[in-house]
Design a protein around this motif. Structure first.
Motif, PDB file in Angstrom:
ATOM      1  N   VAL A  13       8.256   1.615   5.532  1.00  0.00           N
ATOM      2  CA  VAL A  13       9.058   0.565   6.164  1.00  0.00           C
ATOM      3  C   VAL A  13       8.153  -0.523   6.751  1.00  0.00           C
ATOM      4  O   VAL A  13       8.388  -1.717   6.547  1.00  0.00           O
ATOM      5  CB  VAL A  13       9.984   1.148   7.253  1.00  0.00           C
ATOM      6  CG1 VAL A  13      10.640   0.039   8.069  1.00  0.00           C
ATOM      7  CG2 VAL A  13      11.036   2.044   6.617  1.00  0.00           C
ATOM      8  N   ALA A  14       7.108  -0.124   7.452  1.00  0.00           N
ATOM      9  CA  ALA A  14       6.200  -1.104   8.058  1.00  0.00           C
ATOM     10  C   ALA A  14       5.538  -1.969   6.995  1.00  0.00           C
ATOM     11  O   ALA A  14       5.446  -3.194   7.152  1.00  0.00           O
ATOM     12  CB  ALA A  14       5.149  -0.397   8.911  1.00  0.00           C
ATOM     13  N   ALA A  15       5.085  -1.368   5.914  1.00  0.00           N
ATOM     14  CA  ALA A  15       4.451  -2.140   4.845  1.00  0.00           C
ATOM     15  C   ALA A  15       5.445  -3.099   4.194  1.00  0.00           C
ATOM     16  O   ALA A  15       5.130  -4.259   3.939  1.00  0.00           O
ATOM     17  CB  ALA A  15       3.865  -1.196   3.796  1.00  0.00           C
ATOM     18  N   LEU A  16       6.649  -2.623   3.962  1.00  0.00           N
ATOM     19  CA  LEU A  16       7.675  -3.458   3.344  1.00  0.00           C
ATOM     20  C   LEU A  16       8.035  -4.655   4.235  1.00  0.00           C
ATOM     21  O   LEU A  16       8.080  -5.792   3.778  1.00  0.00           O
ATOM     22  CB  LEU A  16       8.928  -2.622   3.069  1.00  0.00           C
ATOM     23  CG  LEU A  16      10.123  -3.357   2.496  1.00  0.00           C
ATOM     24  CD1 LEU A  16       9.789  -3.943   1.137  1.00  0.00           C
ATOM     25  CD2 LEU A  16      11.305  -2.403   2.382  1.00  0.00           C
ATOM     26  N   ASP A  67      -0.784  -9.366   8.958  1.00  0.00           N
ATOM     27  CA  ASP A  67      -2.011  -8.940   8.282  1.00  0.00           C
ATOM     28  C   ASP A  67      -2.844  -7.969   9.113  1.00  0.00           C
ATOM     29  O   ASP A  67      -4.031  -7.786   8.867  1.00  0.00           O
ATOM     30  CB  ASP A  67      -2.855 -10.150   7.891  1.00  0.00           C
ATOM     31  CG  ASP A  67      -3.290 -10.970   9.098  1.00  0.00           C
ATOM     32  OD1 ASP A  67      -2.773 -10.732  10.209  1.00  0.00           O
ATOM     33  OD2 ASP A  67      -4.146 -11.852   8.930  1.00  0.00           O
ATOM     34  N   SER A  68      -2.232  -7.293  10.060  1.00  0.00           N
ATOM     35  CA  SER A  68      -2.970  -6.390  10.937  1.00  0.00           C
ATOM     36  C   SER A  68      -2.617  -4.933  10.650  1.00  0.00           C
ATOM     37  O   SER A  68      -1.455  -4.536  10.783  1.00  0.00           O
ATOM     38  CB  SER A  68      -2.651  -6.712  12.404  1.00  0.00           C
ATOM     39  OG  SER A  68      -3.160  -5.700  13.241  1.00  0.00           O
ATOM     40  N   ASP A  69      -3.624  -4.160  10.267  1.00  0.00           N
ATOM     41  CA  ASP A  69      -3.404  -2.733  10.021  1.00  0.00           C
ATOM     42  C   ASP A  69      -2.964  -2.011  11.290  1.00  0.00           C
ATOM     43  O   ASP A  69      -2.102  -1.134  11.241  1.00  0.00           O
ATOM     44  CB  ASP A  69      -4.675  -2.071   9.473  1.00  0.00           C
ATOM     45  CG  ASP A  69      -4.999  -2.526   8.070  1.00  0.00           C
ATOM     46  OD1 ASP A  69      -4.081  -2.956   7.345  1.00  0.00           O
ATOM     47  OD2 ASP A  69      -6.182  -2.452   7.686  1.00  0.00           O
ATOM     48  N   GLU A  74       1.204   0.853  14.350  1.00  0.00           N
ATOM     49  CA  GLU A  74       2.034   0.986  15.556  1.00  0.00           C
ATOM     50  C   GLU A  74       3.510   1.052  15.179  1.00  0.00           C
ATOM     51  O   GLU A  74       4.246   1.909  15.647  1.00  0.00           O
ATOM     52  CB  GLU A  74       1.774  -0.180  16.519  1.00  0.00           C
ATOM     53  CG  GLU A  74       2.672  -0.186  17.728  1.00  0.00           C
ATOM     54  CD  GLU A  74       2.425   0.937  18.729  1.00  0.00           C
ATOM     55  OE1 GLU A  74       3.318   1.178  19.559  1.00  0.00           O
ATOM     56  OE2 GLU A  74       1.357   1.574  18.677  1.00  0.00           O
ATOM     57  N   LEU A  75       3.959   0.131  14.311  1.00  0.00           N
ATOM     58  CA  LEU A  75       5.355   0.140  13.876  1.00  0.00           C
ATOM     59  C   LEU A  75       5.672   1.429  13.121  1.00  0.00           C
ATOM     60  O   LEU A  75       6.706   2.057  13.367  1.00  0.00           O
ATOM     61  CB  LEU A  75       5.669  -1.086  13.015  1.00  0.00           C
ATOM     62  CG  LEU A  75       7.101  -1.154  12.468  1.00  0.00           C
ATOM     63  CD1 LEU A  75       8.122  -1.142  13.609  1.00  0.00           C
ATOM     64  CD2 LEU A  75       7.273  -2.383  11.584  1.00  0.00           C
ATOM     65  N   THR A 113      -5.870  -1.556   0.157  1.00  0.00           N
ATOM     66  CA  THR A 113      -7.299  -1.735  -0.034  1.00  0.00           C
ATOM     67  C   THR A 113      -8.016  -1.078   1.131  1.00  0.00           C
ATOM     68  O   THR A 113      -7.612  -1.256   2.274  1.00  0.00           O
ATOM     69  CB  THR A 113      -7.660  -3.226  -0.079  1.00  0.00           C
ATOM     70  OG1 THR A 113      -6.898  -3.846  -1.115  1.00  0.00           O
ATOM     71  CG2 THR A 113      -9.135  -3.424  -0.337  1.00  0.00           C
ATOM     72  N   ALA A 114      -9.055  -0.318   0.836  1.00  0.00           N
ATOM     73  CA  ALA A 114      -9.817   0.341   1.894  1.00  0.00           C
ATOM     74  C   ALA A 114     -11.282  -0.004   1.728  1.00  0.00           C
ATOM     75  O   ALA A 114     -11.807  -0.030   0.626  1.00  0.00           O
ATOM     76  CB  ALA A 114      -9.631   1.845   1.827  1.00  0.00           C
TER      77      ALA A 114
END
Length: 145
Positions: A13-16, A67-69, A74-75, A113-114
């Motif tokens: 969900v957070a990524a989407l 753009d913050s991992d 957190e979300l 990406t890591a």
């Protein structure tokens, strides 16, 4: 030994949501954009109704800082915590994700990406080979498995 990695409901969900907010829906069809909008609106309403300031703040921050991992984590964390204790929340969220997928949102197709050492990322892999490169980019003098 490397432990398996799984994407949690919160991580998906957070990524989407951050991906959609980052692109401002530019690559989403109308139905897909509306489905993602319904998901975000539902979360906003639910967190507000329940007085969950931390979750509401995490959602607002994720929509603003895309753009913050750490913001995404957190979300994802607040969503996962709620989903673990509230079956109705989890079910409703899963239905909203399924709706988004029906409208063309690539829910299971996440690009990650890591950088750095000992990063492992796997998502929705079934019946496929997984290759990991340790020590450098693929094709360099690395160990692969």
């Amino acid at each position: 030994m490397v432990e398996p990695v799984s994407l949690t409901l919160g991580a998906v969900v957070a990524a989407l949501l951050t991906k959609a907010a980052d692109k401002s829906g530019e690559n989403l069809a109308d139905g897909a954009s509306a489905a993602v909008g319904r998901l975000a609106a539902w979360l906003r309403e639910r967190f507000s109704r329940d007085g969950d300031q931390r979750a509401a703040g995490a959602l607002e921050m994720a929509e603003r800082i895309t753009d913050s991992d750490s913001v995404r984590r957190e979300l994802a964390g607040v969503i996962d915590a709620r989903a673990a204790t509230d079956a109705a929340f989890r079910t409703a969220l899963e239905k909203l994700l399924a709706d988004a997928e029906r409208h063309g949102v690539e829910v299971k197709s996440l690009t990650q990406t890591a950088w750095g050492n000992q990063n492992v990322q796997v998502a929705d892999v079934s019946g496929s080979a997984v290759t990991t490169s340790i020590g450098g980019p693929p094709g360099s003098d690395t160990h692969a498995s």
